[in-house]
Design a protein around this motif. Sequence first.
Motif, PDB file in Angstrom:
ATOM      1  N   GLU A 198       0.853  -1.187   0.000  1.00 13.10           N
ATOM      2  CA  GLU A 198       0.000   0.000   0.000  1.00 13.10           C
ATOM      3  C   GLU A 198       0.885   1.231   0.000  1.00 13.10           C
ATOM      4  N   LEU A 199       0.343   2.306  -0.565  1.00 19.46           N
ATOM      5  CA  LEU A 199       0.995   3.604  -0.458  1.00 19.46           C
ATOM      6  C   LEU A 199       0.201   4.423   0.538  1.00 19.46           C
ATOM      7  N   TRP A 228      -1.671  14.310  -5.438  1.00 16.90           N
ATOM      8  CA  TRP A 228      -2.521  14.011  -6.593  1.00 16.90           C
ATOM      9  C   TRP A 228      -1.767  13.101  -7.537  1.00 16.90           C
ATOM     10  N   ARG A 229      -2.518  12.433  -8.402  1.00 18.17           N
ATOM     11  CA  ARG A 229      -1.908  11.606  -9.436  1.00 18.17           C
ATOM     12  C   ARG A 229      -2.714  11.786 -10.709  1.00 18.17           C
ATOM     13  N   ASN A 230      -2.011  12.008 -11.825  1.00 23.48           N
ATOM     14  CA  ASN A 230      -2.729  12.050 -13.090  1.00 23.48           C
ATOM     15  C   ASN A 230      -2.962  10.614 -13.563  1.00 23.48           C
ATOM     16  N   ALA A 231      -3.670  10.452 -14.663  1.00 25.36           N
ATOM     17  CA  ALA A 231      -4.047   9.119 -15.148  1.00 25.36           C
ATOM     18  C   ALA A 231      -2.814   8.272 -15.477  1.00 25.36           C
ATOM     19  N   ASP A 232      -1.786   8.879 -16.065  1.00 26.74           N
ATOM     20  CA  ASP A 232      -0.584   8.123 -16.412  1.00 26.74           C
ATOM     21  C   ASP A 232       0.114   7.596 -15.164  1.00 26.74           C
ATOM     22  N   VAL A 233       0.244   8.433 -14.151  1.00 23.06           N
ATOM     23  CA  VAL A 233       0.900   8.031 -12.901  1.00 23.06           C
ATOM     24  C   VAL A 233       0.076   6.966 -12.197  1.00 23.06           C
ATOM     25  N   GLU A 234      -1.225   7.137 -12.201  1.00 27.05           N
ATOM     26  CA  GLU A 234      -2.096   6.152 -11.555  1.00 27.05           C
ATOM     27  C   GLU A 234      -1.969   4.789 -12.247  1.00 27.05           C
ATOM     28  N   GLN A 235      -1.880   4.797 -13.568  1.00 32.28           N
ATOM     29  CA  GLN A 235      -1.697   3.539 -14.301  1.00 32.28           C
ATOM     30  C   GLN A 235      -0.355   2.899 -13.958  1.00 32.28           C
ATOM     31  N   ARG A 293       1.263   3.201 -11.197  1.00 35.52           N
ATOM     32  CA  ARG A 293       1.131   2.684  -9.828  1.00 35.52           C
ATOM     33  C   ARG A 293       0.429   1.326  -9.840  1.00 35.52           C
ATOM     34  N   ARG A 294      -0.689   1.258 -10.555  1.00 36.04           N
ATOM     35  CA  ARG A 294      -1.449  -0.005 -10.613  1.00 36.04           C
ATOM     36  C   ARG A 294      -0.611  -1.127 -11.208  1.00 36.04           C
ATOM     37  N   VAL A 295       0.076  -0.845 -12.310  1.00 39.53           N
ATOM     38  CA  VAL A 295       0.890  -1.866 -12.970  1.00 39.53           C
ATOM     39  C   VAL A 295       2.042  -2.297 -12.068  1.00 39.53           C
ATOM     40  N   ALA A 296       2.704  -1.328 -11.421  1.00 36.93           N
ATOM     41  CA  ALA A 296       3.833  -1.661 -10.544  1.00 36.93           C
ATOM     42  C   ALA A 296       3.385  -2.556  -9.395  1.00 36.93           C
ATOM     43  N   ILE A 297       2.253  -2.244  -8.789  1.00 31.26           N
ATOM     44  CA  ILE A 297       1.759  -3.060  -7.676  1.00 31.26           C
ATOM     45  C   ILE A 297       1.361  -4.445  -8.179  1.00 31.26           C
ATOM     46  N   PHE A 298       0.642  -4.507  -9.291  1.00 30.02           N
ATOM     47  CA  PHE A 298       0.245  -5.798  -9.836  1.00 30.02           C
ATOM     48  C   PHE A 298       1.470  -6.659 -10.133  1.00 30.02           C
ATOM     49  N   ASP A 299       2.436  -6.082 -10.865  1.00 30.73           N
ATOM     50  CA  ASP A 299       3.644  -6.834 -11.231  1.00 30.73           C
ATOM     51  C   ASP A 299       4.449  -7.241  -9.999  1.00 30.73           C
ATOM     52  N   LEU A 300       4.539  -6.346  -9.024  1.00 33.33           N
ATOM     53  CA  LEU A 300       5.270  -6.642  -7.800  1.00 33.33           C
ATOM     54  C   LEU A 300       4.662  -7.846  -7.087  1.00 33.33           C
ATOM     55  N   THR A 318       9.335   2.509  -8.889  1.00 37.86           N
ATOM     56  CA  THR A 318       8.152   3.141  -9.483  1.00 37.86           C
ATOM     57  C   THR A 318       7.239   3.671  -8.390  1.00 37.86           C
ATOM     58  N   LEU A 319       7.042   2.887  -7.344  1.00 38.59           N
ATOM     59  CA  LEU A 319       6.180   3.316  -6.244  1.00 38.59           C
ATOM     60  C   LEU A 319       6.807   4.464  -5.460  1.00 38.59           C
ATOM     61  N   ILE A 320       8.121   4.468  -5.322  1.00 38.03           N
ATOM     62  CA  ILE A 320       8.800   5.596  -4.691  1.00 38.03           C
ATOM     63  C   ILE A 320       8.551   6.864  -5.494  1.00 38.03           C
ATOM     64  N   CYS A 321       8.574   6.756  -6.801  1.00 35.54           N
ATOM     65  CA  CYS A 321       8.295   7.917  -7.663  1.00 35.54           C
ATOM     66  C   CYS A 321       6.892   8.447  -7.415  1.00 35.54           C
ATOM     67  N   VAL A 322       5.918   7.554  -7.298  1.00 38.71           N
ATOM     68  CA  VAL A 322       4.554   7.979  -7.043  1.00 38.71           C
ATOM     69  C   VAL A 322       4.491   8.746  -5.721  1.00 38.71           C
ATOM     70  N   LEU A 323       5.172   8.253  -4.714  1.00 43.55           N
ATOM     71  CA  LEU A 323       5.209   8.946  -3.422  1.00 43.55           C
ATOM     72  C   LEU A 323       5.989  10.253  -3.510  1.00 43.55           C
ATOM     73  N   HIS A 324       6.965  10.302  -4.387  1.00 41.62           N
ATOM     74  CA  HIS A 324       7.870  11.442  -4.496  1.00 41.62           C
ATOM     75  C   HIS A 324       7.235  12.639  -5.211  1.00 41.62           C
ATOM     76  N   ILE A 325       6.106  12.449  -5.845  1.00 36.32           N
ATOM     77  CA  ILE A 325       5.448  13.539  -6.563  1.00 36.32           C
ATOM     78  C   ILE A 325       5.253  14.731  -5.665  1.00 36.32           C
ATOM     79  N   ARG A 326       4.926  14.491  -4.441  1.00 36.15           N
ATOM     80  CA  ARG A 326       4.671  15.559  -3.471  1.00 36.15           C
ATOM     81  C   ARG A 326       5.941  16.346  -3.158  1.00 36.15           C
ATOM     82  N   GLN A 327       7.087  15.677  -3.223  1.00 36.08           N
ATOM     83  CA  GLN A 327       8.330  16.284  -2.773  1.00 36.08           C
ATOM     84  C   GLN A 327       8.724  17.438  -3.619  1.00 36.08           C
TER      85      GLN A 327
END
Length: 161
Positions: free
Chosen positions: A11-12, A19-26, A28-35, A152-161
Motif C-alpha cells: 500500500e501507499l 494528486w496523481r494524473n491518469a498516467d501516474v495512476e496507471q 502505480r497499478r501496474v507496478a503493484i500488480f507486477d510486484l 516506481t512506487l517511490i516515484c509515485v510517493l515522491h510527486i509531493r516532494q
Amino acid sequence: MTADHRIIAVELDERTVLWRNADVEQERRVAIFDLLEGNSFRPLGDSFAAATGPYRLVLRVEEGRLAMDISDAAGVPIDTLVLMLSPFRRVVREYFAICDSYYKAIRQATPSQIETVDMARRGIHNDAATLLMERLEGKAEVDFDTARRLFTLICVLHIRQ
C-alpha cells in the motif's frame, strides 16, 4: 516453518500523495500488480530474525525519508525500514522528465521515436533500481525486478516532494 521471502500486499500511504494524473495512476497499478505477481523481498536485521514471510508493506514519505512499514502476513507489525530520499532526487527528476517525454511521444511521435524514448526511460529506471538495491544493502535483500517496481512506487510517493 519454511521462509517465504516475498511481498503479498503493498500500500501507499495516501496522505503522502497530493494528486496523481491518469498516467501516474496507471504506472502505480501496474507496478503493484507486477510486484505482487513476482518478487523477492527479505528484510534483514534483528527485528526480522524470527520472521519468515510473506510480508505486507506500506510505503510512506516522512521528513525526507522513505519509510517501509513491514508486517507479517496477518498484518502484525514487525518493523520499519527507513531510507533517505536525497540520493534518489536526481534520478527521480530524470525519470519524471523522461516519462513526460514518453507519454507525449505515445500521443504524437513515430514508433521509432517512441522506442528511442522508451529505451532511455528503461535505462534510467534500471539505474534507479540498482541505486535502490545499494541503498537497501544491510536492510533488505531484493531482486532487480522487485527494486524496479519499488522504485516506481517511490516515484509515485515522491510527486509531493
